[in-house]
Design an enzyme around this catalytic site. Sequence first.
Site, PDB file in Angstrom:
ATOM      1  CB  CYS A  94      15.664 -33.400  20.121  1.00  0.00           C
ATOM      2  SG  CYS A  94      16.088 -32.081  18.967  1.00  0.00           S
ATOM      3  CG  ASP A 146      -1.933  -1.017   1.225  1.00  0.00           C
ATOM      4  OD1 ASP A 146      -2.688  -1.121   2.196  1.00  0.00           O
ATOM      5  OD2 ASP A 146      -2.003  -1.747   0.224  1.00  0.00           O
ATOM      6  CD  GLU A 166     -12.658   1.525   7.630  1.00  0.00           C
ATOM      7  OE1 GLU A 166     -13.505   2.386   7.255  1.00  0.00           O
ATOM      8  OE2 GLU A 166     -11.718   1.151   6.933  1.00  0.00           O
ATOM      9  CE  LYS A 188      -7.480   6.563   6.114  1.00  0.00           C
ATOM     10  NZ  LYS A 188      -7.651   5.200   5.628  1.00  0.00           N
ATOM     11  CB  SER A 234     -11.575   9.016  -0.606  1.00  0.00           C
ATOM     12  OG  SER A 234     -12.344   8.225  -1.416  1.00  0.00           O
ATOM     13  CG  LEU A 235     -10.394  10.786   4.767  1.00  0.00           C
ATOM     14  CD1 LEU A 235      -9.954  10.171   6.094  1.00  0.00           C
ATOM     15  CD2 LEU A 235     -10.868  12.212   4.984  1.00  0.00           C
ATOM     16  CE  LYS A 278      -2.570   5.269   5.038  1.00  0.00           C
ATOM     17  NZ  LYS A 278      -2.821   5.094   3.623  1.00  0.00           N
ATOM     18  CB  CYS A 331      12.024 -33.471  16.494  1.00  0.00           C
ATOM     19  SG  CYS A 331      13.317 -34.415  17.315  1.00  0.00           S
ATOM     20  NE  ARG A 367     -15.337   5.538   0.049  1.00  0.00           N
ATOM     21  CZ  ARG A 367     -15.082   5.737  -1.232  1.00  0.00           C
ATOM     22  NH1 ARG A 367     -15.114   4.728  -2.078  1.00  0.00           N
ATOM     23  NH2 ARG A 367     -14.820   6.940  -1.676  1.00  0.00           N
TER      24      ARG A 367
END
Length: 650
Positions: free
Chosen positions: A419, A30, A165, A110, A79-80, A304, A414, A131
């Site tokens: 071991c 992204d 959201e 966000k 949208s932003l 962001k 195993c 949306r």
Amino acid sequence: MDQNAYLDNVKELNKYAYHYYVLDDPITTDDIYDRLYHKVLAYEEVNTESIAEDSPTQRVGDVPLEGYEKADHLSRMWSLEDIFDADELLKWLERTAKRSEDALFYCEPKYDGASLNLVYAEGRLVQAVTRGNGLTGELITQNARTIKSIPLTIAYDGRIEIRGEVVIFKEEFERINADRAANDEALFANPRNAAAGSLRQLDPRITAKRNLVFLPYGIGENELDIPLLSARMAYVYELGFKKPPMRQECRGFSEIEAFYQKMRDERDDLSMMLDGMVIKVDQVEIQQEMGYTVKNPRWSVAYKFPAVEKLTKVKNIVLQVGRSGVVTPVAIVEPTHIEGVVVERATLHNFDEIERKDIRIGDSVIILRSGDVIPKIIKVIIPERNGSELKVERPTQCPVCDSELLDEGVLIKCQNLKCEARVVNSIIYFASKPCLNIDGLGEKIVESLYQSGLVHSVIDLFSLRMEQLLELDGFKEKRSSKLLDSLEQAKGCECWRFVNAMGIEHIGEVASKTLCDAFGLAFTKASMEELIALDGIGEEMAGSLMEFIRVNREHIATLEEILLPSIPEAKVEASENPFKGKIAVLTGSMSESRGLIKELLEGYGAKVSGSVSKKTDYLVFGDDAGSKYDKAVSLGVATITEAQMRTMLE
Ligand code: IVH
């Protein structure tokens, strides 16, 4: 950037978008997409006459898929615009200041999920629409109704759109993926994909199983007469919606920047994934004056967080053998900075997962690191291959002791109890925090104690002597006596630590506490029936414990003799009351913290458990009771309010 470079960038973006939206198969992160998108946007802002017709900036959203009925939003879903650093924040603030000098700002997380628009009329949820392209989305009301944090009715008579959201909490995401891995199903790449995929299930029963959460962030059409967004949101929370984990009204650059840093620092501790902070002008009137561009409100911006997904290369795939013998493949990747941490290893879970994702040594891959989630490879970039990549075969021999491995499909084990990796890791576990919490007994020291031949089992630890330690590399007097002291201090530990430290399969901290609360050290004598009668102990756990006791009776006895675990003093017998000896579960918000109410009930001789089952006697609920309440009703468990509980205790 010249015109040709611009057109190449548009082409590149379209390729990324096609893979992401159409094929559902991303070929980049992204972050890389966002940055390129912004470069293109910057070019277009100064070269308005040469904007390519197919530039993604000209697309207002994505197309609703077939299979669902479509519905129009009453008012547009925007949208932003994104910003990535303090410089860009300053510029954005300068731009808003030109439009209004009085703007105040409301900041909130966000969320990283899928957006959803809820329409309420006369107090009832009448529609839930994804949306889509911002104007029209998919009608998924049935699915939304399964989400517990979406109230079906609200105390508001007019028509109102509540936007938010839909997310999956990190823990739930891990649980779903663990289940999917166990059933040999492809894993979700991240909580966002899991949320979006679960929301758009054609079968609402699948949606219901996924424990989705709705977090409101705004209001669409409405008749509210409240001048500040922060106050409008407070009103929305009052209506029964979930509050953000953090939110703040800020006056300008330094307050916004400080709150952003705080959110960034604390986000790993939050239950949901955040990918940034949203800044919104708080005064609704000023919002209206500022208005919108083609896609975005001018009064809001998304600040962001640095990317958690990065491109890197797999340098090698190595095998790790855990304390239970399970062999886990781990990718060694080219060191990559993610949020101030250098990631060099990523878990590959198991060999089925390597085969499913076709991960090879030399591959370019996308890795994801998010807070408490261990870094993992989410995808191989197949077009980057040049033919030199190497496949790794399923191992047949233990990489540590060379004994033959048992391949059970998902798990490869195993089976050699001696071991080195198994022994060393079980000693490290024994000394770890939720077990005996032995200071100064970390990984390196356990390894050198094992290699020197001094320690081959946890029991040997307790016969270590000063002169033996002093012969080891790096052990001077101080370190040696510190270790011997901490070993001494482990004696008399709480019973549950002793049980937990033995590392019995399926018996963790909670089960160890349950066992010790019920039986004390006599847990070794409990019968199968007595074990499964305990809340939280199922057949698999009981079976595993019985088998461990059968095989390790002597080991348990020796360890018990050394540690002399302490049993909490028997509680004073509670007098007769309706809760004595009963199992209660608490949910919702109450007049005091649930911790205090738990203590109160325990004082009356009740056991308070975290989850509802058939064994639960009472579900005591407060406001906003959620899934536990529904579960109790479906199992026929008695549900009572906090007030009723108090009356019963009188
Ligand atoms: S406000 C008027 N607030 O991010 C502005 N969006 O990039 C409309 N999102 O489609 C969005 N958390 O799905 C807003 N606190 C938040 C958000 C948020 C997540 C999502 C939302 C939106 C996208 C915009």
